[in-house]
Scaffold this active site. Structure first.
Site, short mmCIF file in Angstrom:
data_model
loop_
_atom_site.label_atom_id
_atom_site.label_comp_id
_atom_site.label_asym_id
_atom_site.label_seq_id
_atom_site.Cartn_x
_atom_site.Cartn_y
_atom_site.Cartn_z
N PHE A 38 1.09 -1.35 0.61
CA PHE A 38 0.15 -0.04 0.68
C PHE A 38 0.98 1.09 -0.03
O PHE A 38 0.29 2.43 0.15
CB PHE A 38 -1.02 -0.26 1.15
CG PHE A 38 -1.92 -0.98 1.08
CD1 PHE A 38 -3.33 -1.49 0.43
CD2 PHE A 38 -1.98 -2.30 1.59
CE1 PHE A 38 -3.82 -1.92 0.72
CE2 PHE A 38 -2.57 -3.35 1.42
CZ PHE A 38 -3.55 -3.14 0.73
N ASN A 61 -8.21 0.60 -3.48
CA ASN A 61 -6.97 1.56 -5.28
C ASN A 61 -8.33 2.08 -5.55
O ASN A 61 -8.69 3.41 -6.07
CB ASN A 61 -7.05 0.99 -5.57
CG ASN A 61 -5.33 1.49 -5.52
OD1 ASN A 61 -4.72 1.42 -4.29
ND2 ASN A 61 -4.15 0.79 -5.75
N CYS A 81 -0.45 2.92 -10.53
CA CYS A 81 -1.60 2.10 -9.88
C CYS A 81 -2.87 2.19 -9.17
O CYS A 81 -3.73 1.69 -10.82
CB CYS A 81 -1.58 2.08 -8.10
SG CYS A 81 0.09 1.27 -8.41
N LYS A 125 -6.81 -4.45 -1.58
CA LYS A 125 -6.02 -3.51 -1.98
C LYS A 125 -6.77 -3.06 -3.76
O LYS A 125 -6.47 -2.35 -3.49
CB LYS A 125 -4.87 -4.87 -3.36
CG LYS A 125 -3.91 -4.29 -4.11
CD LYS A 125 -3.23 -2.90 -2.91
CE LYS A 125 -2.30 -2.01 -4.33
NZ LYS A 125 -1.95 -1.15 -3.63
P1 NAD Z 1 8.45 -1.13 -11.48
O1 NAD Z 1 8.20 -1.46 -12.76
O2 NAD Z 1 8.99 0.25 -10.68
O3 NAD Z 1 9.01 -2.54 -11.36
C1 NAD Z 1 9.11 -3.79 -11.60
C2 NAD Z 1 9.93 -4.91 -11.99
O4 NAD Z 1 9.66 -5.53 -12.38
C3 NAD Z 1 11.00 -4.12 -13.23
O5 NAD Z 1 12.22 -3.40 -12.71
C4 NAD Z 1 11.06 -5.29 -14.23
O6 NAD Z 1 12.24 -5.40 -15.23
C5 NAD Z 1 11.54 -6.68 -13.16
N1 NAD Z 1 10.57 -7.45 -13.62
C6 NAD Z 1 9.69 -7.70 -14.80
N2 NAD Z 1 9.55 -8.88 -14.92
C7 NAD Z 1 10.13 -9.69 -14.31
C8 NAD Z 1 10.32 -11.23 -14.39
N3 NAD Z 1 10.24 -11.72 -14.96
N4 NAD Z 1 11.62 -11.82 -13.84
C9 NAD Z 1 11.87 -10.28 -12.66
N5 NAD Z 1 12.41 -9.32 -13.07
C10 NAD Z 1 11.19 -9.11 -13.72
O7 NAD Z 1 6.31 -1.36 -10.98
P2 NAD Z 1 5.97 -0.87 -9.07
O8 NAD Z 1 4.92 0.29 -10.05
O9 NAD Z 1 7.40 -1.53 -8.69
O10 NAD Z 1 4.88 -2.33 -9.80
C11 NAD Z 1 5.09 -3.88 -8.63
C12 NAD Z 1 4.01 -4.09 -8.30
O11 NAD Z 1 3.03 -3.72 -7.41
C13 NAD Z 1 2.92 -3.62 -9.63
O12 NAD Z 1 1.76 -4.63 -9.20
C14 NAD Z 1 1.88 -2.50 -8.79
O13 NAD Z 1 0.79 -2.48 -9.04
C15 NAD Z 1 2.34 -2.99 -7.51
N6 NAD Z 1 2.39 -1.80 -6.94
C16 NAD Z 1 2.80 -0.59 -7.27
C17 NAD Z 1 2.54 -0.12 -6.07
C18 NAD Z 1 3.43 1.43 -6.66
O14 NAD Z 1 3.36 2.93 -5.70
N7 NAD Z 1 4.54 1.82 -7.30
C19 NAD Z 1 2.23 0.60 -5.19
C20 NAD Z 1 1.53 -0.42 -4.51
C21 NAD Z 1 1.91 -1.52 -6.14
#
Ligand code: NAD
Length: 438
Positions: free
Chosen positions: A149, A208, A260, A204
């Site tokens: 979150f 959102n 998100c 979750k």
């Molecule tokens: P992001 O795009 O910043 O990071 C994702 C990472 O995963 C990237 O570095 C990518 O290279 C890597 N990746 C992709 N495929 C892969 C694989 N097969 N093996 C290893 N690494 C791999 O994403 P994020 O913003 O950190 O979000 C990640 C998840 O968390 C999403 O589902 C998002 O909805 C959720 N989320 C994000 C936030 C936010 O504020 N960014 C908050 C809560 C939840």
């Protein structure tokens, strides 16, 4: 405890670095080898306040390592956190290909019992599906849902002092092990809620969707205020002071963006439709937001007409919110697309987002690192992101630099009487437009 984090983006890095800082032995793995190289050199590939120092401290203390080798990563952790992206597909559903690719890697390399904690936001039932994949491969992995979150821009604080931690587990023991990892973060008595895996996944999405609903609600009321000659800020304070309502997520603006809210609202609606439910409210929240993302451009067209050839428009703020370099789904992108189509000359300024913007737009616009230089000979300024440095600028200097002192403010940063006294024409969201005092 030995921890693995797969996916070193915003969520994975914050999770890994905070768990390392608590004394855990963490390894981070990402499919993007450039990210891993940068992290191995102690350099953060994203901007998030406070995270760089914490990374360096934990790299030096050898509590966190990074590897490009999935086998090494999978073998290391007793608990493996999965934090890869789940971007939207064209139909709005969540793309689970990265999540499934990771689970396939895990089933190749796991030999001893492990917990897989899903931090990525995934549709309800994904945990069951991943558990079935792992069971079929015969690997001793227990899948737990542990949605995240945190908010970009205050991610460290959100992770270190969460309002609550959600853990969805079918196997009680696995849930308790993940709970143990979070106990140091909830010494302020905030709850760790253990529930079913599906309930955790739904929590979750529901959270959102609710936050998005508040934003679309206030934006719709703001649109009415403009037509009815009412100041939305007075109304916002009036309703937010009701303790049943509160002030959070009730700021009118250019429409919500980020990685998100837009995708999660659409994914929930898609999932609901597939199950024969009628997500009318959720779909409307999305539609209102899509419309809102055009509002700043509509105001510009009302003022200048549809063709903007020969007009120079400065844009302050391109990230989807302040204190991040993330431009995904930012309202600024929609605005810039409209401006370019109308043949305006666009000069963009942002404290952290310009590199990401340039990757997307290349030579099609100008990028200006200096806040004031962006205004040189501008016909108008549009403010899209609420960075602190935009809140109390030198209005005299701005007026002197601009060809015409016209501001479109998507965040209602300024006092209208002051703008009038400073000699600006000032358009904001849900408030009457202001002409300079004559
Ligand atoms: P992001 O795009 O910043 O990071 C994702 C990472 O995963 C990237 O570095 C990518 O290279 C890597 N990746 C992709 N495929 C892969 C694989 N097969 N093996 C290893 N690494 C791999 O994403 P994020 O913003 O950190 O979000 C990640 C998840 O968390 C999403 O589902 C998002 O909805 C959720 N989320 C994000 C936030 C936010 O504020 N960014 C908050 C809560 C939840």
């Amino acid at each position: 405890m030995r921890i693995t984090v797969i996916g070193t983006g915003y969520v994975g890095l914050v999770t890994g670095i905070c768990l390392a800082d608590n004394g855990n032995d963490v390894i981070g793995y990402d499919i993007d080898s450039r990210k891993i190289e940068s992290l191995q050199a102690g350099k953060l590939p994203i901007y998030e306040p406070g995270l760089s120092d914490l990374l360096q401290a934990n790299v030096e203390a050898k509590r966190i390592h990074f590897t490009p080798d999935p086998k090494q990563a999978v073998e290391h952790g007793q608990v493996i956190f999965l934090a890869v992206g789940t971007p939207p597909k064209p139909d709005g559903s969540a793309d689970l290909s990265a999540v499934e690719a990771v689970v396939n890697e895990i089933s190749r390399f796991v030999t001893e019992p492990k917990i897989l904690a899903i931090k990525s936001t995934v549709p309800i039932g994904t945990g069951d599906h991943l558990q079935a994949m792992l069971d079929k491969s015969g690997r001793p992995v227990t899948v737990v849902s542990n949605p995240e979150f945190l908010k970009e821009g205050s991610a460290l604080d959100d992770f270190l002092r969460p309002d609550r931690v959600i853990i969805g587990a079918e196997a009680r023991q696995a849930g308790e092990i993940v709970r143990g990892l979070y106990l140091p973060f909830v010494r302020n008595q905030k709850p760790i809620l253990l529930m079913s895996r599906r309930a955790a996944e739904m929590t979750k999405y529901a959270a959102n969707a609710f936050l998005a609903m508040r934003i679309s609600f206030i934006n719709e009321i703001a649109g009415m205020c403009e037509k009815l000659n009412v100041d939305i800020d007075e109304v916002r304070l009036g309703i937010g002071s009701d303790t049943r309502i509160g002030h959070h997520f009730l700021y009118p603006g250019p429409g919500y963006g980020g990685s998100c809210l837009p995708k999660d609202v659409q994914a929930l609606a898609y999932l609901a439709r597939c199950q024969g439910a009628q997500p009318e409210l959720i779909e409307t929240v999305h539609r209102v937001n899509e419309r809102q993302k055009n509002v700043l451009f509509q105001k510009i067209v009302e003022r200048f007409g549809p063709g903007l050839a020969g007009k120079k428009i400065a844009v302050w703020g391109v990230t989807f919110k302040a204190r991040t370099d993330d431009i995904r789904e930012s309202a600024a992108l929609r605005l810039i697309d409209h401006l370019l189509t109308a043949q305006a000359q666009v000069v963009a300024h942002d404290p952290e987002g310009l590199e990401n913007l340039a990757r997307q737009y290349g030579q099609r616009l100008r990028y200006e690192a200096d806040t004031y230089a962006a205004l040189q000979a501008a016909d108008a300024l549009v403010i899209v992101t609420e960075w602190n440095r935009f809140r109390s600028p030198d209005f005299g200097r701005m007026r002197a630099l601009m060809r015409s002192p016209i501001i479109f403010d998507g965040r209602n940063l300024y006092d209208q009487a002051q703008m009038q006294a400073e000699g600006f024409e000032y358009h904001s969201i849900g408030r009457p437009s202001i002409r300079p005092a004559t």
